[in-house]
Enzyme design. Structure first.
Site, PDB file in Angstrom:
ATOM      1  N   ARG A  38     -17.877   1.143   4.023  1.00 16.33           N
ATOM      2  CA  ARG A  38     -17.041   0.188   4.767  1.00 16.33           C
ATOM      3  C   ARG A  38     -16.635   0.683   6.147  1.00 16.33           C
ATOM      4  O   ARG A  38     -16.142  -0.100   6.957  1.00 16.33           O
ATOM      5  CB  ARG A  38     -15.809  -0.224   3.936  1.00 16.33           C
ATOM      6  CG  ARG A  38     -14.838   0.885   3.671  1.00 16.33           C
ATOM      7  CD  ARG A  38     -13.794   0.508   2.620  1.00 16.33           C
ATOM      8  NE  ARG A  38     -12.509   0.144   3.197  1.00 16.33           N
ATOM      9  CZ  ARG A  38     -11.417  -0.110   2.488  1.00 16.33           C
ATOM     10  NH1 ARG A  38     -11.459  -0.074   1.172  1.00 16.33           N
ATOM     11  NH2 ARG A  38     -10.290  -0.419   3.059  1.00 16.33           N
ATOM     12  N   ASN A  90     -12.383  -5.279  -0.045  1.00 15.54           N
ATOM     13  CA  ASN A  90     -12.757  -4.259   0.947  1.00 15.54           C
ATOM     14  C   ASN A  90     -13.621  -3.179   0.290  1.00 15.54           C
ATOM     15  O   ASN A  90     -14.616  -2.733   0.845  1.00 15.54           O
ATOM     16  CB  ASN A  90     -11.507  -3.610   1.557  1.00 15.54           C
ATOM     17  CG  ASN A  90     -10.568  -4.636   2.146  1.00 15.54           C
ATOM     18  OD1 ASN A  90     -10.957  -5.791   2.325  1.00 15.54           O
ATOM     19  ND2 ASN A  90      -9.339  -4.257   2.428  1.00 15.54           N
ATOM     20  N   ASP A  91     -13.198  -2.764  -0.903  1.00 13.58           N
ATOM     21  CA  ASP A  91     -13.992  -1.774  -1.633  1.00 13.58           C
ATOM     22  C   ASP A  91     -15.069  -2.428  -2.492  1.00 13.58           C
ATOM     23  O   ASP A  91     -16.173  -1.899  -2.595  1.00 13.58           O
ATOM     24  CB  ASP A  91     -13.077  -0.916  -2.521  1.00 13.58           C
ATOM     25  CG  ASP A  91     -12.436   0.202  -1.711  1.00 13.58           C
ATOM     26  OD1 ASP A  91     -13.151   0.823  -0.896  1.00 13.58           O
ATOM     27  OD2 ASP A  91     -11.233   0.447  -1.872  1.00 13.58           O
ATOM     28  N   ARG A 128       0.862  -1.188   0.000  1.00 10.42           N
ATOM     29  CA  ARG A 128       0.000   0.000   0.000  1.00 10.42           C
ATOM     30  C   ARG A 128       0.902   1.243   0.000  1.00 10.42           C
ATOM     31  O   ARG A 128       1.185   1.814   1.053  1.00 10.42           O
ATOM     32  CB  ARG A 128      -0.905   0.003   1.235  1.00 10.42           C
ATOM     33  CG  ARG A 128      -2.042  -1.005   1.179  1.00 10.42           C
ATOM     34  CD  ARG A 128      -2.958  -0.838   2.386  1.00 10.42           C
ATOM     35  NE  ARG A 128      -4.254  -1.454   2.181  1.00 10.42           N
ATOM     36  CZ  ARG A 128      -4.608  -2.648   2.647  1.00 10.42           C
ATOM     37  NH1 ARG A 128      -3.760  -3.372   3.330  1.00 10.42           N
ATOM     38  NH2 ARG A 128      -5.825  -3.107   2.432  1.00 10.42           N
ATOM     39  N   CYS A 187      -6.532  -9.279  -2.747  1.00 10.95           N
ATOM     40  CA  CYS A 187      -5.786  -8.645  -1.662  1.00 10.95           C
ATOM     41  C   CYS A 187      -6.714  -7.992  -0.645  1.00 10.95           C
ATOM     42  O   CYS A 187      -6.250  -7.331   0.278  1.00 10.95           O
ATOM     43  CB  CYS A 187      -4.771  -7.651  -2.203  1.00 10.95           C
ATOM     44  SG  CYS A 187      -5.525  -6.372  -3.202  1.00 10.95           S
ATOM     45  N   ARG A 205       1.204  -1.202  -5.319  1.00  8.92           N
ATOM     46  CA  ARG A 205      -0.001  -0.501  -5.771  1.00  8.92           C
ATOM     47  C   ARG A 205       0.295   0.987  -5.831  1.00  8.92           C
ATOM     48  O   ARG A 205       0.871   1.550  -4.892  1.00  8.92           O
ATOM     49  CB  ARG A 205      -1.149  -0.749  -4.793  1.00  8.92           C
ATOM     50  CG  ARG A 205      -2.380   0.063  -5.176  1.00  8.92           C
ATOM     51  CD  ARG A 205      -3.567  -0.287  -4.349  1.00  8.92           C
ATOM     52  NE  ARG A 205      -3.479   0.250  -2.991  1.00  8.92           N
ATOM     53  CZ  ARG A 205      -4.384   0.013  -2.064  1.00  8.92           C
ATOM     54  NH1 ARG A 205      -5.415  -0.772  -2.332  1.00  8.92           N
ATOM     55  NH2 ARG A 205      -4.283   0.536  -0.862  1.00  8.92           N
TER      56      ARG A 205
END
Ligand code: PEP
Ligand code: MG
Length: 573
Positions: A465, A454-455, A296, A502, A332
């Protein structure tokens, strides 16, 4: 009497041991110190600085020999600090004025620390602790004081801040846990504890004063709970939990070097999600990560007053890539926005930041921010196997634009005579419903997909979230979400590119089995989750996983799916 305090759990695990308060009351010793004349005090300052530099150099050597490179790096930084001519000159000048070597050193290190503390960048602010640590070390040397007295039994180290040199020099087996008053999770004491997987709780604040050296403590590094003078019953319960923890640790350690392979020979890559290049070593050697599936990179951009330049990013990516030792490191590109704001980007206030100017949208609008990152990733590719991954993609033109920027970056790098790699893979995160639905199209244009559940869950189910009011609706097993995930993996396989995941869903062992049956190649998760997932994968066969998948895809309710998977696979763990 037994009492319970609560801080912030940062490194999971239960520890039961006596407290060792590390703050040595230097004032008490300085008050008893009898100084000589100015010349003698100056001589003592110089001598102690030289001796501390030698001790630190020796520490660096020992830590390096033990392969404890992070700790060695920190001690080397301390060696450089203590030998900084400005620090020595200031301490010597003050010894002349104050006629007390220890007071002179404390005053000089306090001045330097205050300078760091006033900096905007939190990284530099936290280095004030290191400077004070170095100063106290020199003072202890002058006063002839030894480090903390640790007995035979492991202890829970307690302090508002713990000096990095102190924790770095105590063998891991003697530290049961760490308890800090301050709340930072990026201070060096925490970094060192993380590298050694020592249960740690931070942010106790003034409540720490309630704990005296020698007090019995139980700390839970997951929940942040701290029990002072626990009752007999509590001790029995926690001892049981520790037994289980140790059994699991030993068991997981045996799994580290084994592949995540089903009983009928199907392999899945288990890799790590990281926030900084410093996380790679523990992930690979401690938990058996076979590379990095999500770096990240936005964390490099946070806690600063301006974006990191190409060189700084290059160093961080290079180190991460090198530490992956030939395995893939997926970096990323910056994913700022949503719940990760960045003041210096001046993002105007948005009513719906998760649907706003974030991630790739910012990068494509701000070439000054994006180009250095693209160049840094291409350069890091020279040192191993690197990939570039784009977040929040919703249309093909975004990928086309990035490809154009990559070509421009290569031209610039050639002109600047900087070596770069031509084999850095380019992939996208599939974390919007658009990307999942259009995955058959995207698959023709990129090297890989990584599903960001997650998104993807929040955008598919229209469930914020981070909003606890609707968290009961946030469900990876919602059949709508599962259909999008399956579609994405199918598209990848049909087009002969690889698909990974991920998002947090990848760290749920039952979900991992399902994803494997769908044909996923790689699962990326926080490193400590790897052994749990690996354990289940090694106990199932692909045949039974596929049967379970068929059944799940015919079910209509998330609750039924979870119950079915739980019953089928949970008792195998
Ligand atoms: C995701 O969305 O699943 C993901 C991995 O990215 P982040 O959690 O950083 O948004
Ligand atoms: Mg995301």
């Amino acid at each position: 009497m037994s009492s319970k305090l609560r801080g912030k759990g940062v490194i999971a695990g239960i520890a039961i041991a006596k407290a060792l308060i590390l703050e040595q009351d230097l004032e008490k010793y300085i008050a008893l110190y009898t100084p000589g004349n100015a010349e003698a005090e100056i001589g003592k300052v110089k001598k102690a600085i030289g001796e501390v530099a030698d001790i630190l150099a020796e520490n660096v050597k020992t830590l390096t020999d033990k392969n404890m490179s992070e700790q060695a790096g920190i001690m080397e930084a301390h060696r450089v600090m203590v030998q900084d001519p400005m620090f020595e000159d200031n301490a010597v000048a003050k010894a002349g004025e104050l006629k007390s070597a220890p007071r002179a050193v404390l005053a000089a290190s306090e001045e330097s620390a205050a300078m760091f503390e006033n900096m905007e960048d939190s990284y530099f602010r936290e280095r004030a602790v290191d400077i004070r640590d170095v100063g106290k070390r020199v003072v202890r040397q002058i006063l002839g004081l030894k480090g903390p007295d640790i007995g035979e039994e492991p202890v829970i180290l307690c302090g508002h801040e713990i000096e990095p040199s102190v924790i770095a020099n105590i063998p891991t087996e003697q530290i049961a846990g760490v308890l800090l008053g301050q709340g930072s999770t990026t201070c060096h004491a925490v970094i060192i504890a993380k590298a050694r997987a020592i249960p740690t709780v931070v942010g106790l604040g003034d409540k720490l004063k309630e704990i005296k050296s020698g007090a019995s403590l139980v700390i839970n590094g997951e929940t942040g709970e701290v029990y002072v003078a626990p009752t007999e019953q509590q001790l029995i319960a926690f001892n049981e939990q520790i037994k289980e923890q140790n059994r699991l640790k030993a068991h997981y350690a045996e799994l580290t070097s084994l592949p995540a392979e089903t009983t009928d020979g199907h392999k899945v890559m288990l890799v790590a999600n990281i926030s900084t290049h410093l996380d790679v070593e523990a992930a690979v050697s401690g938990f058996g990560a076979e590379g990095v599936g999500l770096f990240r990179s936005e964390f490099l951009f946070m806690g600063r007053s301006e974006a990191p330049d190409e060189e700084m990013q290059f160093q961080a990516y290079k180190e991460a890539v090198e530490k992956c030792k030939g395995q893939l490191c997926v970096i990323r590109t910056m994913d700022i926005g949503g719940d990760k704001p960045l003041p210096y980007l001046n993002i105007p206030k948005e009513d719906n930041p998760f649907l706003g100017w974030r991630a790739l949208r910012i990068c494509l609008a701000r070439r000054d921010i994006f180009m250095p990152q693209v160049k840094a990733i291409l350069r890091a590719g020279v040192y191993g196997k690197a990939a570039m991954m784009l977040p929040m993609v919703i249309r093909l033109s975004e990928v086309d634009k990035v490809k154009q920027i990559i070509e421009e970056a290569k031209v610039l790098l050639t002109q600047e005579n900087k070596p770069y790699s031509n084999s850095v893979q380019l992939g996208i995160m599939v974390e919007t419903p658009a990307a999942a639905v259009m995955s058959p199209i995207f698959a023709k244009h990129v090297d890989f997909f990584s599903i960001g559940t997650n998104d993807l869950i929040q955008y598919t189910l229209a469930v914020d979230r981070v909003n606890s009011n609707v968290s009961y609706l946030y469900d990876p097993f919602n059949p709508g979400v599962l259909a999008l995930i399956k579609r994405t993996i199918d598209s990848a396989n049909k087009n002969k590119i690889w698909a990974g995941m991920c998002g947090e869903m990848a760290s749920d062992p039952c979900a991992a089995v399902l994803l494997m049956a769908m044909g996923i190649t790689e699962l990326s998760m926080s490193a400590p989750s790897i052994p749990r997932v690996k354990e289940l994968i090694r106990k199932v066969s692909m045949v039974e996983a596929k049967k379970a998948l068929d059944k799940v895809m015919s079910m209509e309710h998330a609750a039924d799916i979870k119950e079915y998977l739980h019953e089928k696979f949970n008792d195998k763990k």
